[in-house]
Design a protein around this motif. Structure first.
Motif, mmCIF file in Angstrom:
data_model
loop_
_atom_site.group_PDB
_atom_site.id
_atom_site.type_symbol
_atom_site.label_atom_id
_atom_site.label_comp_id
_atom_site.label_asym_id
_atom_site.label_seq_id
_atom_site.Cartn_x
_atom_site.Cartn_y
_atom_site.Cartn_z
ATOM 1 N N ASP A 1 -11.031 14.725 -6.459
ATOM 2 C CA ASP A 1 -10.351 13.692 -5.666
ATOM 3 C C ASP A 1 -8.844 13.935 -5.614
ATOM 4 O OD1 ASP A 1 -12.646 12.265 -4.959
ATOM 5 O OD2 ASP A 1 -12.560 11.022 -6.773
ATOM 6 N N ILE A 2 -8.249 14.295 -6.754
ATOM 7 C CA ILE A 2 -6.808 14.579 -6.795
ATOM 8 C C ILE A 2 -6.480 15.714 -5.833
ATOM 9 C CG2 ILE A 2 -4.950 15.538 -8.237
ATOM 10 C CD1 ILE A 2 -5.493 12.648 -8.914
ATOM 11 N N GLU A 3 -7.252 16.789 -5.876
ATOM 12 C CA GLU A 3 -7.001 17.931 -4.985
ATOM 13 C C GLU A 3 -7.127 17.529 -3.521
ATOM 14 O OE1 GLU A 3 -9.776 20.866 -6.400
ATOM 15 O OE2 GLU A 3 -8.455 21.444 -8.063
ATOM 16 N N ARG A 4 -8.131 16.748 -3.221
ATOM 17 C CA ARG A 4 -8.370 16.309 -1.839
ATOM 18 C C ARG A 4 -7.259 15.382 -1.360
ATOM 19 N NH1 ARG A 4 -12.202 12.078 -0.006
ATOM 20 N NH2 ARG A 4 -12.506 11.750 -2.220
ATOM 21 N N PHE A 5 -6.897 14.400 -2.183
ATOM 22 C CA PHE A 5 -5.847 13.453 -1.797
ATOM 23 C C PHE A 5 -4.485 14.122 -1.713
ATOM 24 C CE2 PHE A 5 -8.540 9.947 -3.943
ATOM 25 C CZ PHE A 5 -9.319 9.802 -2.799
ATOM 26 N N ALA A 6 -4.196 15.013 -2.650
ATOM 27 C CA ALA A 6 -2.910 15.718 -2.634
ATOM 28 C C ALA A 6 -2.770 16.523 -1.347
ATOM 29 C CB ALA A 6 -2.778 16.624 -3.856
ATOM 30 N N SER A 7 -3.825 17.184 -0.954
ATOM 31 C CA SER A 7 -3.800 17.969 0.279
ATOM 32 C C SER A 7 -3.556 17.072 1.490
ATOM 33 C CB SER A 7 -5.128 18.718 0.430
ATOM 34 O OG SER A 7 -5.191 19.364 1.663
ATOM 35 N N ARG A 8 -4.236 15.956 1.537
ATOM 36 C CA ARG A 8 -4.082 15.032 2.668
ATOM 37 C C ARG A 8 -2.715 14.364 2.678
ATOM 38 N NH1 ARG A 8 -9.304 11.462 2.670
ATOM 39 N NH2 ARG A 8 -8.394 10.622 4.556
ATOM 40 N N ALA A 9 -2.111 14.187 1.500
ATOM 41 C CA ALA A 9 -0.787 13.554 1.403
ATOM 42 C C ALA A 9 0.346 14.571 1.507
ATOM 43 C CB ALA A 9 -0.677 12.777 0.092
ATOM 44 N N ASN A 10 -0.025 15.841 1.682
ATOM 45 C CA ASN A 10 0.959 16.922 1.770
ATOM 46 C C ASN A 10 1.820 16.995 0.507
ATOM 47 O OD1 ASN A 10 2.069 19.138 3.029
ATOM 48 N ND2 ASN A 10 3.667 17.933 4.027
ATOM 49 N N MET A 11 1.163 16.945 -0.628
ATOM 50 C CA MET A 11 1.811 16.994 -1.930
ATOM 51 C C MET A 11 1.041 17.970 -2.811
ATOM 52 S SD MET A 11 2.169 12.895 -2.624
ATOM 53 C CE MET A 11 3.691 12.760 -3.513
ATOM 54 N N SER A 12 1.690 18.432 -3.887
ATOM 55 C CA SER A 12 0.952 19.210 -4.882
ATOM 56 C C SER A 12 0.165 18.238 -5.757
ATOM 57 C CB SER A 12 1.915 20.030 -5.745
ATOM 58 O OG SER A 12 2.663 19.175 -6.587
ATOM 59 N N ASN A 13 -0.827 18.754 -6.471
ATOM 60 C CA ASN A 13 -1.593 17.904 -7.398
ATOM 61 C C ASN A 13 -0.656 17.247 -8.405
ATOM 62 O OD1 ASN A 13 -3.775 18.964 -6.044
ATOM 63 N ND2 ASN A 13 -4.541 20.146 -7.776
ATOM 64 N N HIS A 14 0.310 18.023 -8.906
ATOM 65 C CA HIS A 14 1.256 17.505 -9.887
ATOM 66 C C HIS A 14 2.097 16.381 -9.296
ATOM 67 C CE1 HIS A 14 5.041 17.400 -12.221
ATOM 68 N NE2 HIS A 14 4.190 17.453 -13.227
ATOM 69 N N GLN A 15 2.604 16.575 -8.084
ATOM 70 C CA GLN A 15 3.417 15.541 -7.445
ATOM 71 C C GLN A 15 2.622 14.259 -7.275
ATOM 72 O OE1 GLN A 15 4.389 17.821 -3.927
ATOM 73 N NE2 GLN A 15 6.572 17.677 -4.410
ATOM 74 N N LEU A 16 1.383 14.390 -6.829
ATOM 75 C CA LEU A 16 0.549 13.218 -6.617
ATOM 76 C C LEU A 16 0.332 12.460 -7.919
ATOM 77 C CD1 LEU A 16 -1.278 11.659 -4.537
ATOM 78 C CD2 LEU A 16 -3.161 12.997 -5.479
ATOM 79 N N MET A 17 -0.096 13.174 -8.968
ATOM 80 C CA MET A 17 -0.356 12.495 -10.245
ATOM 81 C C MET A 17 0.917 11.921 -10.852
ATOM 82 S SD MET A 17 -3.370 14.629 -12.149
ATOM 83 C CE MET A 17 -2.428 16.121 -12.265
ATOM 84 N N LYS A 18 2.014 12.658 -10.757
ATOM 85 C CA LYS A 18 3.274 12.159 -11.300
ATOM 86 C C LYS A 18 3.680 10.868 -10.592
ATOM 87 C CE LYS A 18 7.940 13.633 -12.500
ATOM 88 N NZ LYS A 18 8.853 14.778 -12.557
#
Length: 166
Positions: free
Chosen positions: A101-118
């Motif tokens: 889910d993190i990988e999918r959402f990060a891609s859709r939000a145009n962010m890295s996985n780290h940026q999204l989780m942070k």
């Protein structure tokens, strides 16, 4: 007997100030840092799944910070590439479904996985500080409030987005 769920350890980098805020909230809620970080990420995953608006996550946090700025509240910087501020990696263990889910959402939000989780965790810190007013709390009691707060952030972004495309 339930099958073992394989967990994968990932790391999210924070500065000392953010770590201290997270630790204070953990102490006030009689939980540990990992529990809070994991809870923030899991609540956000649930909100983004239910709203099906992961592409608006980045916009939502920018809008949230802009609203705060208009009220005179200065929020901390979310993600500084090649930051000069020393940051330390803090581990968090996620299941395979959460990582997907993190990988999918990060891609859709145009962010890295780290940026999204942070961002998920920092917004969680800010919202929990607001909800608890830096006082003792029971996490089970504030968890639904966090969900509603995260949901409201996304609803405001969707409303602003719809108004912008008209």
């Amino acid at each position: 007997m339930t099958p073992d769920i394989e967990l994968t350890q990932v790391a999210v980098k924070y500065d000392e100030y953010t770590k201290d805020r997270l630790d204070r909230l953990a102490r006030n809620g009689a939980v540990n840092r990992h529990h809070l970080m994991l809870s923030f990420v899991n609540i956000w995953i649930s909100v983004l799944k239910n709203a099906d608006m992961a592409a608006l996550f980045h916009f939502a946090i920018i809008l949230r910070d802009f609203e705060a700025l208009t009220k005179g509240i200065l929020r901390s910087q979310r993600e500084i590439p090649d930051s000069r501020v020393p940051e330390k990696a803090f581990p968090i263990k996620l299941g395979e479904a959460a990582i997907f889910d993190i990988e999918r959402f990060a891609s859709r939000a145009n962010m890295s996985n780290h940026q999204l989780m942070k961002n998920m965790i920092i917004i969680g810190i800010e919202e929990l500080e607001s909800i608890t007013d830096y006082k003792s709390y029971e996490f089970g009691v504030v968890e639904p409030k966090l969900y509603k707060s995260f949901e409201l952030i996304m609803k405001k972004a969707f409303k602003a987005f719809k108004a912008g495309i008209k």
